[in-house]
Scaffold this active site. Structure first.
Site, mmCIF file in Angstrom:
data_model
loop_
_atom_site.group_PDB
_atom_site.id
_atom_site.type_symbol
_atom_site.label_atom_id
_atom_site.label_comp_id
_atom_site.label_asym_id
_atom_site.label_seq_id
_atom_site.Cartn_x
_atom_site.Cartn_y
_atom_site.Cartn_z
ATOM 1 N N HIS A 107 42.116 72.496 48.151
ATOM 2 C CA HIS A 107 41.006 72.903 47.289
ATOM 3 C C HIS A 107 40.140 73.920 48.034
ATOM 4 C CE1 HIS A 107 37.552 72.660 44.606
ATOM 5 N NE2 HIS A 107 38.233 71.869 43.800
ATOM 6 N N ARG A 119 31.387 76.400 40.021
ATOM 7 C CA ARG A 119 31.879 77.756 39.733
ATOM 8 C C ARG A 119 32.044 77.943 38.226
ATOM 9 N NH1 ARG A 119 37.065 77.899 42.167
ATOM 10 N NH2 ARG A 119 36.887 75.720 42.797
#
Length: 578
Positions: free
Chosen positions: A245, A268
């Site tokens: 990740h 995000r």
């Protein structure tokens, strides 16, 4: 006979609840003292296509669109049959959670790799924790009210699958220093191996170059289910597909810590930007996880920071407040303060923001970004955290079919063995989309529950036929060894805790702030959580951060008040002096 569920995370819990809905009995074994697993850490939400939430928001999503997005992410390893189950049953999974457990999943966001907003969460708390706790508490209540149907064994480590011919007929496990057996079909929901740093590490065997990376996983994620099943003849597939990740949170006080807290992809999704040490963008923040990770390494200009402007911060305010409270994120009141944090001239960040605004206005981004959340202003407030790539999810695992049956030699199902959640391979192909981890747990937890209940019924019917209808005999033949008593959830502090009750000043509590002697204050109660540290699903560090002081605000952000009397009554040693 009961169906044996191995693993107390969301996949195992979803399987258990489905089994009960189908009329089957359940014995759930979890090697931890506190169920939940990594599911409680999921911070972005759960995917669903065609849900009521989407319909009310006018989002034109469908299972077909979700299928196409997932297949694109899975790339060359796409299994259409499994993706079809995952995406086709996604809307029903979200609706099931809302209807059966009364969960708030009223907010929806678009994460990387998704062509539509479909990742659901509520207005507060981490969605993984909320969803998992709701199922966990319901099952524990049933273990108390209906112990003949539901049994929960904690700190019970399954060490072996029992076989009779080709079929799996039960498990061998250790609990309290004793080795015991249980008989019945088995659902494995043991999670992945992204924290397998053991001597026979699957991580080191299949991705040795990742072995020294930090991880977001708890130390229980050591591939136990994979190893047991493969010894019993199961196929392991795509074991080299380990997801790194892109956004693990770096603690400035412990930058080299092996276990990192994950920065929710939703940060995000609401518009956060990734900037390198020069204050420059270098990637489409909403690309697939493996792509963003690759660009971070390719760019190489560390430290990488995730920056949220005021609008994004307000959209995901609870997360920001939580990260700030843990010392993993900082708030800056204006652009000049932000530039100072970067060690840059204000003009550098102003240009970065203006370049981005130009992309918003023209819808043409040099990094290929297609979905924007408005323009940025230098005269705003910001939340900022340092990021690093981290081991996160293992796409590889046990080969299953679309009924969650584990496959062995010749691609044939192993009778009596099922798998769901991260232990099951092939569901996500080469790369998992954000928001599909919780979804995979719920969908394939429910599928495995359906399949195991059907298998149990068929086995009982066959046994009755072979025995010529002698039901008394069947009772003994089918039940096998009697299931041990469950570990019920305590409803109130024990007499042991009550016997230790006293009053303590803040100064007295402050003396107990080490791993070997850890006290905290919650809502005026003083807790000695030293022995509870290893069982905490969020890891020891989450508690040690508040060792010797008042943790009330942080605790109440994450937990319902009944968590202490239910799960840690013996920790209460008294009250705080006023």
């Amino acid at each position: 006979m009961s169906v044996i569920v191995v693993g107390g995370g969301l996949a195992g819990l979803s399987a258990a609840h489905t089994l009960l809905e189908r009329g089957a009995n359940v014995v759930l074994l979890d090697k931890q003292g506190f169920m939940g697993g990594n599911s409680t850490k999921a911070t972005s939400g759960i995917n669903g296509a065609g849900t009521q939430t989407q319909q009310e928001a006018g989002i034109p999503d469908s299972a077909k669109t979700f299928f196409d997005d997932t297949k694109k992410s899975a790339r060359e390893l796409a299994r259409d049959d499994l993706i079809r189950v995952l995406t086709g049953r996604s809307g029903d999974a979200v609706n099931w959670l809302q209807d059966k457990f009364g969960l708030d999943l009223s907010k929806v966001a678009r994460l990387g790799g998704h062509s539509q907003p479909r990742t659901h969460r509520g207005n507060a708390q981490f969605p993984g924790m909320v969803i998992t706790y709701a199922q966990m508490e319901r099952l524990e209540d049933l273990a108390v009210s209906d112990p003949n149907r539901v049994k929960i064994l904690k700190k019970a480590r399954v060490t072996k699958l029992l076989k009779e011919g080709d079929a799996v007929i039960g498990v061998e496990y250790t609990q309290g220093g004793k080795t015991q057996t249980l008989h019945g079909p088995v659902i494995l929901a043991t999670g992945g191996y992204a924290a397998d740093f053991s001597e026979d590490s699957l991580l080191k065997k299949h991705r040795p170059e990742y072995y020294n990376l930090p991880t977001t996983n708890g130390d229980h994620c050591t591939g136990d289910g994979h190893k047991m099943a493969m010894l019993a003849g199961a196929n392991g597939i795509d074991m080299e597909k380990v997801q790194v990740h892109p956004t693990g949170l770096v603690d400035p006080n412990e930058p080299e810590a092996k276990v990192k807290f994950l920065a929710a992809e939703a940060l995000r999704g609401v518009g956060g930007l990734l900037l390198d040490k020069h204050g420059k963008r270098f990637v489409d923040e909403l690309q697939h996880r493996d792509y963003v990770t690759g660009k971070i390494w390719e760019n190489g200009q560390f430290p990488i920071r995730l920056v949220l402007n005021g609008r994004a911060s307000k959209e995901i305010e609870w997360h920001c407040k939580h990260y700030v409270g843990r010392g993993l994120m900082k708030r800056f009141e204006n652009g000049d303060a932000l530039a100072k944090e970067f060690g840059l001239e204000p003009a550098v960040l102003k240009k970065t923001f203006e370049d981005y605004n130009q992309s918003v206005r023209t819808q043409k981004d040099p990094f290929g970004k297609k979905f924007f959340s408005g323009e940025w202003s230098y005269d705003d407030f910001f939340h900022v955290a340092i990021m690093t790539p981290v081991l996160h999810y293992t796409m590889g695992g046990l080969e299953i079919d679309d009924e969650s049956r584990v496959l062995g030699a010749g691609g044939k199902p192993i009778p009596g063995l099922f798998a769901s959640g991260e232990v099951a391979g092939g569901v996500h192909g080469a790369n998992r989309l954000g928001g599909s981890s919780l979804l995979g747990c719920v969908v394939f937890g429910r599928v495995s529950g359906d399949s195991a209940a059907k298998y149990l019924l068929m086995s009982a019917s066959e046994a009755i036929t072979k025995a010529g209808g002698r039901l008394g005999q069947i009772s003994g033949q089918v039940s096998g060894a009697a299931a041990p008593a469950s570990t019920p959830a305590p409803a109130a502090p024990s007499s042991q805790a009550a016997g230790k009750a006293g009053t303590y000043s803040s100064d007295e509590v402050a003396k107990h702030k080490s791993k070997d002697d850890c006290w905290v204050i919650v809502d005026g109660q003083v807790l000695d959580v030293t022995s509870f540290l290893p069982d905490h699903p969020g890891g020891e560090k989450a508690i040690l951060l508040y060792a010797g002081r008042d943790a009330t605000e942080e605790f109440n952000m994450l937990h319902d008040p009944k968590v202490i009397p239910r799960y840690a009554p013996d920790s209460v040693i008294g009250t705080l002096k006023k």
